[in-house]
Write an enzyme that holds these catalytic residues in place. Structure first.
Site, PDB file in Angstrom:
ATOM      1  CE  LYS A  83      -4.332   0.436   2.480  1.00 54.76           C
ATOM      2  NZ  LYS A  83      -4.882   0.416   3.843  1.00 54.76           N
TER       3      LYS A  83
HETATM    4  C1  E4P Z   1      -8.203   0.758   4.436  1.00 53.21           C
HETATM    5  O1  E4P Z   1      -7.518   0.431   3.517  1.00 53.21           O
HETATM    6  C2  E4P Z   1      -8.224   2.135   4.968  1.00 53.21           C
HETATM    7  O2  E4P Z   1      -6.986   2.475   5.491  1.00 53.21           O
HETATM    8  C3  E4P Z   1      -9.310   2.220   6.013  1.00 53.21           C
HETATM    9  O3  E4P Z   1     -10.508   1.694   5.456  1.00 53.21           O
HETATM   10  C4  E4P Z   1      -9.527   3.615   6.562  1.00 53.21           C
HETATM   11  O4  E4P Z   1     -10.651   3.603   7.390  1.00 53.21           O
HETATM   12  P1  E4P Z   1     -10.964   4.769   8.433  1.00 53.21           P
HETATM   13  O5  E4P Z   1     -11.327   5.998   7.672  1.00 53.21           O
HETATM   14  O6  E4P Z   1     -12.140   4.243   9.230  1.00 53.21           O
HETATM   15  O7  E4P Z   1      -9.750   4.947   9.274  1.00 53.21           O
END
Ligand code: E4P
Length: 221
Positions: A83
Site C-alpha cells: 500500500k
Molecule cells: C483501508 O484500507 C483504509 O486504510 C481504512 O478503510 C480507513 O478507514 P478509516 O477511515 O475508518 O480509518
C-alpha cells in the site's frame, strides 16, 4: 463483489476467515498501532490465514525509500499487496513496484482525478475513503460511482480495481455493490452486521418452535 476485512486483529481475521467469505485483508499504520505487536510478524500471520491479497502499507514518503520498503514487505508472503499513499512519490513508487511484478494498493484516494492517476501508475487497487469524505460533508459514495464509471470507459487499458475503504455502515457496502465496485474493505464489526435482520431472528424462532411441536428430529432418521 469481494469482501476484505479492514483490521490487523489476528483473532478477528481468523474468526472471519473461517466463514469462507473473506477474500482479503487491508491494514494501515493506524490499525497496526491499535493492534500492537511486531508489524512483520503480524502481517506474516495474516498472510498465512487468508489466501487472498493482504495490504501492508509503506511508511516512507520519498519514492526510493517507498520502493525499498515495498520490496521488503513483498518478501513477507506471495499474497502481499503493497500500500502506498496517493502522492506523486507514491504514484512513482507504484509504477516501479508494479513494473517489478508487485501488486500495489494506492490508498488515501479522495478524488476521481487521483483515481485516474493511480490506474495510470499501474495500481492493482485504488482505495477511495468514503467515510472520511462523508465526515467532512462530501458524498463518499458519489466518488465511488464516478470512479467506477471512469474506469469502465477504458476496459482495454484500466484494470485497477476499486477497493471501497473507510466503510462506516452496511449501507456503504450495499451502495458500493450497486455501483459495481470490485471490493469493499469492511471493519469486522460492520462485516458481522451484514447478516443481521430482526425478521430473520423472529422467523427462525417461530420455525423452531413449530418444529418442536412435531416431536421429530432430522438426524433421528
Ligand atoms: C483501508 O484500507 C483504509 O486504510 C481504512 O478503510 C480507513 O478507514 P478509516 O477511515 O475508518 O480509518
Amino acid at each position: 463483489m469481494k469482501f476484505f476485512v479492514d483490521t490487523a486483529d489476528i483473532a478477528e481475521i481468523r474468526d472471519l476467515a473461517a466463514t469462507g467469505l473473506l477474500d482479503g485483508v487491508t491494514t494501515n499504520p493506524s490499525l497496526v498501532a491499535k493492534n500492537g505487536g511486531d508489524f512483520f510478524e503480524v502481517v506474516k500471520e495474516i498472510c498465512a490465514l487468508v489466501s487472498g491479497p493482504v495490504s501492508a502499507e509503506v511508511t516512507a514518503i520519498e519514492v526510493d525509500a517507498m520502493v525499498a520498503e515495498g520490496r521488503k514487505l513483498a518478501e513477507i508472503a506471495p499474497n502481499i499487496t503493497v500500500k502506498v499513499p496517493l502522492t506523486w512519490d507514491g504514484l512513482k513508487a507504484c509504477r516501479s513496484l508494479a513494473q517489478g511484478g508487485i501488486k500495489v494498493n494506492v490508498t488515501l484516494c479522495f478524488s476521481s482525478a487521483q483515481a485516474l492517476l493511480a490506474a495510470k501508475a499501474g495500481a492493482t487497487f485504488v482505495s477511495p475513503f468514503v467515510g472520511r469524505l462523508d465526515d467532512i460533508g462530501q458524498n463518499g459514495m458519489a466518488l465511488i460511482g464516478e470512479i467506477c464509471t471512469i474506469y469502465r470507459n477504458y476496459p482495454e487499458t484500466i484494470t485497477t480495481q476499486v477497493l471501497v475503504a473507510s466503510i462506516r455502515h452496511p449501507l456503504h457496502v450495499i451502495e458500493a455493490a450497486k455501483l459495481g465496485a470490485h471490493v469493499a474493505t469492511i471493519p469486522p464489526k460492520i462485516l458481522r452486521l451484514l447478516v443481521a435482520h430482526p425478521l430473520t431472528d423472529k422467523g427462525l424462532a417461530a420455525f423452531l418452535a413449530d418444529w418442536e411441536k412435531t416431536g421429530q428430529a432430522i438426524l433421528a432418521r
